[in-house]
Design a protein around this motif. Structure first.
Motif, short mmCIF file in Angstrom:
data_model
loop_
_atom_site.label_atom_id
_atom_site.label_comp_id
_atom_site.label_asym_id
_atom_site.label_seq_id
_atom_site.Cartn_x
_atom_site.Cartn_y
_atom_site.Cartn_z
N GLU A 88 0.84 -1.21 0.00
CA GLU A 88 0.00 0.00 0.00
C GLU A 88 0.87 1.26 0.00
O GLU A 88 0.59 2.21 -0.73
CB GLU A 88 -0.93 -0.03 1.22
N ILE A 89 1.94 1.24 0.80
CA ILE A 89 2.78 2.43 0.92
C ILE A 89 3.54 2.68 -0.38
O ILE A 89 3.62 3.82 -0.86
CB ILE A 89 3.76 2.30 2.10
N GLN A 90 4.10 1.64 -0.98
CA GLN A 90 4.88 1.89 -2.20
C GLN A 90 3.99 2.32 -3.37
O GLN A 90 4.42 3.12 -4.21
CB GLN A 90 5.76 0.71 -2.55
N ARG A 91 2.76 1.84 -3.41
CA ARG A 91 1.84 2.32 -4.43
C ARG A 91 1.50 3.79 -4.19
O ARG A 91 1.39 4.57 -5.14
CB ARG A 91 0.57 1.47 -4.43
N LEU A 92 1.33 4.16 -2.93
CA LEU A 92 1.07 5.55 -2.58
C LEU A 92 2.23 6.45 -3.03
O LEU A 92 2.01 7.51 -3.63
CB LEU A 92 0.86 5.68 -1.07
N GLY A 122 5.70 8.72 10.37
CA GLY A 122 5.74 9.49 9.13
C GLY A 122 6.70 8.97 8.09
O GLY A 122 7.20 9.75 7.26
N THR A 123 6.94 7.65 8.06
CA THR A 123 7.92 7.14 7.10
C THR A 123 7.45 7.27 5.66
O THR A 123 8.24 7.54 4.76
CB THR A 123 8.26 5.66 7.38
N ARG A 124 6.15 7.09 5.42
CA ARG A 124 5.67 7.22 4.03
C ARG A 124 5.75 8.67 3.56
O ARG A 124 6.05 8.93 2.39
CB ARG A 124 4.25 6.67 3.91
N CYS A 125 5.49 9.60 4.47
CA CYS A 125 5.57 11.02 4.10
C CYS A 125 7.01 11.43 3.82
O CYS A 125 7.29 12.13 2.84
CB CYS A 125 4.95 11.88 5.21
#
Length: 237
Positions: free
Chosen positions: A89-93, A124-127
């Motif tokens: 989910e995160i890498q697609r984001l 906040g790693t995805r941000c």
């Protein structure tokens, strides 16, 4: 009130170091407080097969966390034989976010892969991956322009992201782990340098939220992203 002692609208200290690896076309170490992410951009000479003959390029991302990025060791996903749903989910984001800042026709039929590896996680790693990933992408595109492989700049705007939420009943910007784990509402806001929204993820973790509260969080996000974009500009100046 905040565990870190920050004011409600204060984001964590930010550092963006470029050129941190030898081989990648673009490489960045971004630090948002105690969250540290290595972002590398790789140029591939051809686009994915579904774009063959379209004249369009592609930007995609992969994301992962080192085993001791957190308080306890996480098993490597490669050892488990598959990626977790969270990782996918995160890498697609991240990929969607970065493509929002690209003119894919100007990129031509090639792909840029942005790898985001979390060295240390404190919320906040995805941000941080999106904000640092954009800088790595910018550096890679600069090499394409310098080499003459493309003639016009495909990057049309900055893209950056920040988390905002409601902690102890108050809207706050840029949650660290202590805040994120206790927040009643958690949100991730991805914006362009011009303030256009790319994606908003809002979740009621322990309490619901009003439209007015969401507006306050968006105000915090806009101000925070403006600071992140300024840091991006300084990093690639």
């Amino acid at each position: 009130m905040r565990p870190s002692g920050r004011n409600l609208a204060d984001i964590r200290s930010i550092s963006i170091e470029t050129g941190v690896t030898k081989h990648a076309e673009g490489s960045v170490l971004i630090k948002m407080g105690d969250t540290h992410v290595l972002c590398t951009a790789t140029i591939e000479d051809k686009a994915p097969s579904f774009l063959k003959g379209s004249g369009l390029g592609w930007v995609t991302a992969e994301y992962g966390m080192l085993p001791r990025a957190t308080n306890s060791r996480n098993r490597r996903e490669a050892a488990a034989g598959k990626q977790s749903g969270r990782t996918q989910e995160i890498q697609r984001l991240i990929g969607r976010a970065l493509r929002a800042g690209i003119d894919r026709s100007a990129l031509g039929e090639r792909q840029i892969v942005v790898d985001c590896d979390v060295l240390q996680a404190d919320g906040g790693t995805r941000c941080a991956s999106i904000t640092g990933g954009w800088v790595a992408l910018r550096l890679a595109v600069n090499k394409l322009l310098k080499s003459g492989l493309i003639v016009s700049d495909p990057i049309i705007d900055h893209v950056a992201a920040i988390s905002c939420g409601i902690y102890a009943g108050q809207p706050i910007a840029d949650l660290d782990y202590a805040e994120d784990s206790e927040a009643g509402v958690d949100g991730n806001f991805i914006l362009t340098g011009r303030g256009r929204l790319v994606e908003v993820q809002m979740t009621a973790e322990g309490s619901t939220f009003s439209r007015e509260e969401m507006g306050k969080l968006l105000d915090l996000a806009e101000a925070g992203v403006a600071q992140l974009v300024a840091a991006q500009k300084a990093a690639v100046a």
